[in-house]
Design an enzyme around this catalytic site. Structure first.
Site, PDB file in Angstrom:
ATOM      1  N   SER A  97       0.824  -1.204   0.000  1.00 31.89           N
ATOM      2  CA  SER A  97       0.000   0.000   0.000  1.00 31.89           C
ATOM      3  C   SER A  97       0.864   1.262   0.000  1.00 31.89           C
ATOM      4  CB  SER A  97      -0.967  -0.052   1.181  1.00 31.89           C
ATOM      5  OG  SER A  97      -2.022   0.859   1.022  1.00 31.89           O
ATOM      6  N   ASP A 227      -9.450  -5.401  -4.584  1.00 32.06           N
ATOM      7  CA  ASP A 227      -8.892  -4.401  -3.673  1.00 32.06           C
ATOM      8  C   ASP A 227      -9.819  -3.188  -3.638  1.00 32.06           C
ATOM      9  OD1 ASP A 227      -7.330  -2.338  -2.473  1.00 32.06           O
ATOM     10  OD2 ASP A 227      -5.502  -3.397  -3.040  1.00 32.06           O
ATOM     11  N   HIS A 256      -7.379  -5.919  -0.320  1.00 33.16           N
ATOM     12  CA  HIS A 256      -6.201  -5.073  -0.117  1.00 33.16           C
ATOM     13  C   HIS A 256      -5.239  -5.696   0.887  1.00 33.16           C
ATOM     14  CE1 HIS A 256      -3.903  -1.399  -0.232  1.00 33.16           C
ATOM     15  NE2 HIS A 256      -4.030  -1.212   1.074  1.00 33.16           N
TER      16      HIS A 256
END
Length: 276
Positions: A97, A227, A256
């Site tokens: 991320s 995601d 995610h």
């Protein structure tokens, strides 16, 4: 606790496990978490004979709750200072991320010999926010909403995110883990509100296009196609096109936070890439 003090006086906490002679793997966490988000991966790769390192980004976890420097240039500079302090050579840098953005920004600037390979997992590059250049991005109002929720009730916001879209626990039939939700909340609440607020701009508005074009080492780009935090179509496939030596691996139906929900799948693919 192991810490370094950066040039601007910020204390950066880090974990460093394994033989100093083993190849190092450096893990970069997402927003608003900490090095603890990598516990599964660190234990796995430690047992595979690697040296494993993870730090708490400034303003996160056990590092200083900074009022300034909460942007990608400083994040990457902090990593460079840590790599120099530990004299890391031929390292694998893995980022999830926001940490994927940090990896791209650092690796593009790293001293020769420091980095062997990199991995971007559910990562924010090339750029998240919608613009004329990035019509598939998320509107700025989405990130304004994050900021408003953080200011209004950070503690509740840090329950709602992991209980919902982060791990796909809002999907029908999802196997919800209260422990995972609580651990996300715990990590988030350890960090500083100002740093977390600033970091929303850093992960959503930083354009990593030139970083990706600059990176010469092999890069594995891993992304779940379900995601809900960093939408697949505007991230992973675009990043791979910009990389000189990139490989895309797409995970059908994964969320995610797939490193936590599906560690066996992710760890095996990471190991294959590192050894390949």
């Amino acid at each position: 606790m192991s810490t370094i003090t950066t040039r601007d006086g910020t204390e950066i906490f880090y974990k460093d496990w394994g033989s100093k002679n083993a190849q190092p793997i450096v893990f970069h966490h997402g927003w608003p978490l900490s090095a603890d988000d990598w516990d599964n991966q660190m234990l796995f790769f430690l047992h595979q004979g690697f040296r494993v390192i993870a730090h708490d980004r400034r303003g996160h976890g056990r590092s200083s709750q900074t009022a300034t420097g909460n942007e990608m240039d400083t994040y990457a500079a902090d990593v460079a200072e840590l790599a120099a302090h530990l004299d890391l050579r031929n390292a694998i840098h893995i980022g999830h991320s926001t940490g994927g953005g940090e990896v791209a920004h650092y690796v593009a600037r790293a001293e020769p010999g420091r980095v062997a390979k990199a991995v971007l997992i559910g990562a924010v590059p090339p750029v998240m926010v919608k613009s004329e250049k990035n019509p598939g991005g998320l509107p700025i109002e989405v990130f304004d909403g994050f900021r408003a929720a953080l200011v209004a009730n950070r503690a509740q916001f840090y329950i709602d995110v992991p209980a919902g879209p982060f791990y796909g626990f809002n999907r029908e039939g999802a196997k919800v883990s209260q422990g995972i939700i609580d651990n996300w909340w715990r990590q988030g609440m350890m960090g500083g509100a100002k740093a977390h607020y600033d970091c929303i701009k850093a992960f959503s508005e930083t354009d990593f296009t030139e970083d990706l074009k600059t990176i010469a080492v092999p890069v594995l780009v891993m992304h779940g196609d379900d995601d809900q935090i960093v939408p697949y179509a505007d991230s992973a496939p675009l990043s791979v096109k910009l990389l000189k030596n990139g490989t895309l691996k797409t995970y059908a139906g994964l969320p995610h936070g797939m490193c936590t929900t599906h560690p066996d799948v992710i760890n095996a693919d990471l190991l294959a890439f590192i050894k390949g």
